[in-house]
Design a protein around this motif. Structure first.
Motif, PDB file in Angstrom:
ATOM      1  N   TYR A   1       0.818  -1.207   0.000  1.00 60.39           N
ATOM      2  CA  TYR A   1       0.000   0.000   0.000  1.00 60.39           C
ATOM      3  C   TYR A   1       0.853   1.259   0.000  1.00 60.39           C
ATOM      4  O   TYR A   1       0.512   2.257  -0.640  1.00 60.39           O
ATOM      5  CB  TYR A   1      -0.958   0.009   1.196  1.00 60.39           C
ATOM      6  N   VAL A   2       1.964   1.232   0.697  1.00 63.90           N
ATOM      7  CA  VAL A   2       2.859   2.386   0.723  1.00 63.90           C
ATOM      8  C   VAL A   2       3.449   2.608  -0.661  1.00 63.90           C
ATOM      9  O   VAL A   2       3.541   3.748  -1.133  1.00 63.90           O
ATOM     10  CB  VAL A   2       3.970   2.192   1.785  1.00 63.90           C
ATOM     11  N   LYS A   3       3.842   1.549  -1.338  1.00 61.58           N
ATOM     12  CA  LYS A   3       4.392   1.671  -2.694  1.00 61.58           C
ATOM     13  C   LYS A   3       3.350   2.244  -3.654  1.00 61.58           C
ATOM     14  O   LYS A   3       3.666   3.107  -4.484  1.00 61.58           O
ATOM     15  CB  LYS A   3       4.862   0.309  -3.204  1.00 61.58           C
ATOM     16  N   ILE A   4       2.121   1.785  -3.550  1.00 61.57           N
ATOM     17  CA  ILE A   4       1.058   2.306  -4.419  1.00 61.57           C
ATOM     18  C   ILE A   4       0.799   3.783  -4.110  1.00 61.57           C
ATOM     19  O   ILE A   4       0.644   4.602  -5.026  1.00 61.57           O
ATOM     20  CB  ILE A   4      -0.226   1.480  -4.254  1.00 61.57           C
ATOM     21  N   ALA A   5       0.780   4.151  -2.838  1.00 59.63           N
ATOM     22  CA  ALA A   5       0.534   5.544  -2.458  1.00 59.63           C
ATOM     23  C   ALA A   5       1.646   6.457  -2.962  1.00 59.63           C
ATOM     24  O   ALA A   5       1.385   7.542  -3.482  1.00 59.63           O
ATOM     25  CB  ALA A   5       0.386   5.656  -0.946  1.00 59.63           C
ATOM     26  N   VAL A   6       2.889   6.022  -2.829  1.00 59.76           N
ATOM     27  CA  VAL A   6       4.023   6.818  -3.299  1.00 59.76           C
ATOM     28  C   VAL A   6       3.971   6.962  -4.816  1.00 59.76           C
ATOM     29  O   VAL A   6       4.185   8.048  -5.366  1.00 59.76           O
ATOM     30  CB  VAL A   6       5.359   6.210  -2.827  1.00 59.76           C
ATOM     31  N   GLY A   7       3.654   5.863  -5.514  1.00 57.41           N
ATOM     32  CA  GLY A   7       3.548   5.919  -6.975  1.00 57.41           C
ATOM     33  C   GLY A   7       2.444   6.858  -7.428  1.00 57.41           C
ATOM     34  O   GLY A   7       2.629   7.652  -8.360  1.00 57.41           O
ATOM     35  N   ALA A   8       1.302   6.790  -6.768  1.00 56.73           N
ATOM     36  CA  ALA A   8       0.193   7.674  -7.120  1.00 56.73           C
ATOM     37  C   ALA A   8       0.549   9.132  -6.842  1.00 56.73           C
ATOM     38  O   ALA A   8       0.209  10.024  -7.627  1.00 56.73           O
ATOM     39  CB  ALA A   8      -1.057   7.278  -6.340  1.00 56.73           C
ATOM     40  N   PHE A   9       1.233   9.375  -5.742  1.00 59.32           N
ATOM     41  CA  PHE A   9       1.665  10.729  -5.415  1.00 59.32           C
ATOM     42  C   PHE A   9       2.622  11.266  -6.478  1.00 59.32           C
ATOM     43  O   PHE A   9       2.510  12.422  -6.903  1.00 59.32           O
ATOM     44  CB  PHE A   9       2.334  10.747  -4.045  1.00 59.32           C
ATOM     45  N   LEU A  10       3.556  10.441  -6.931  1.00 57.80           N
ATOM     46  CA  LEU A  10       4.510  10.867  -7.959  1.00 57.80           C
ATOM     47  C   LEU A  10       3.826  11.137  -9.296  1.00 57.80           C
ATOM     48  O   LEU A  10       4.129  12.129  -9.965  1.00 57.80           O
ATOM     49  CB  LEU A  10       5.613   9.823  -8.125  1.00 57.80           C
TER      50      LEU A  10
END
Length: 71
Positions: free
Chosen positions: A7-16
C-alpha cells in the motif's frame, strides 16, 4: 499488517504520478488557458445573443411558470 509495504508503494507511486501531472500543467500554462476559456464562456453565456438562442431552442421553458401566474 500483512500488505502495508504494498500500500505504501502504491501511495508513493500515485503521489509521484499526480505531482508530475500538476507540474506539467503548471509549466505548460494549462491553468491560465482554462481560466481565460472559462471567462470567455461565462461572458458569452450572459450575452443577449446566448439568451435569445436559448429561448429560440426551447420556447416552452418558461411556459409552466407563466401558466401558474395566469390562472
Amino acid at each position: 499488517m500483512k500488505f502495508l509495504d504494498w500500500y505504501v508503494k502504491i501511495a508513493v507511486g500515485a503521489f509521484l504520478v499526480g505531482g508530475s501531472m500538476e507540474f506539467f500543467m503548471i509549466k505548460t500554462g494549462f491553468y491560465e488557458k482554462v481560466t481565460i476559456l472559462e471567462s470567455e464562456k461565462r461572458t458569452w453565456e450572459n450575452s443577449l445573443e446566448a439568451q435569445a438562442m436559448r429561448e429560440a431552442l426551447n420556447p416552452w421553458r418558461n411556459h409552466d411558470a407563466e401558466a401558474k401566474k395566469n390562472p
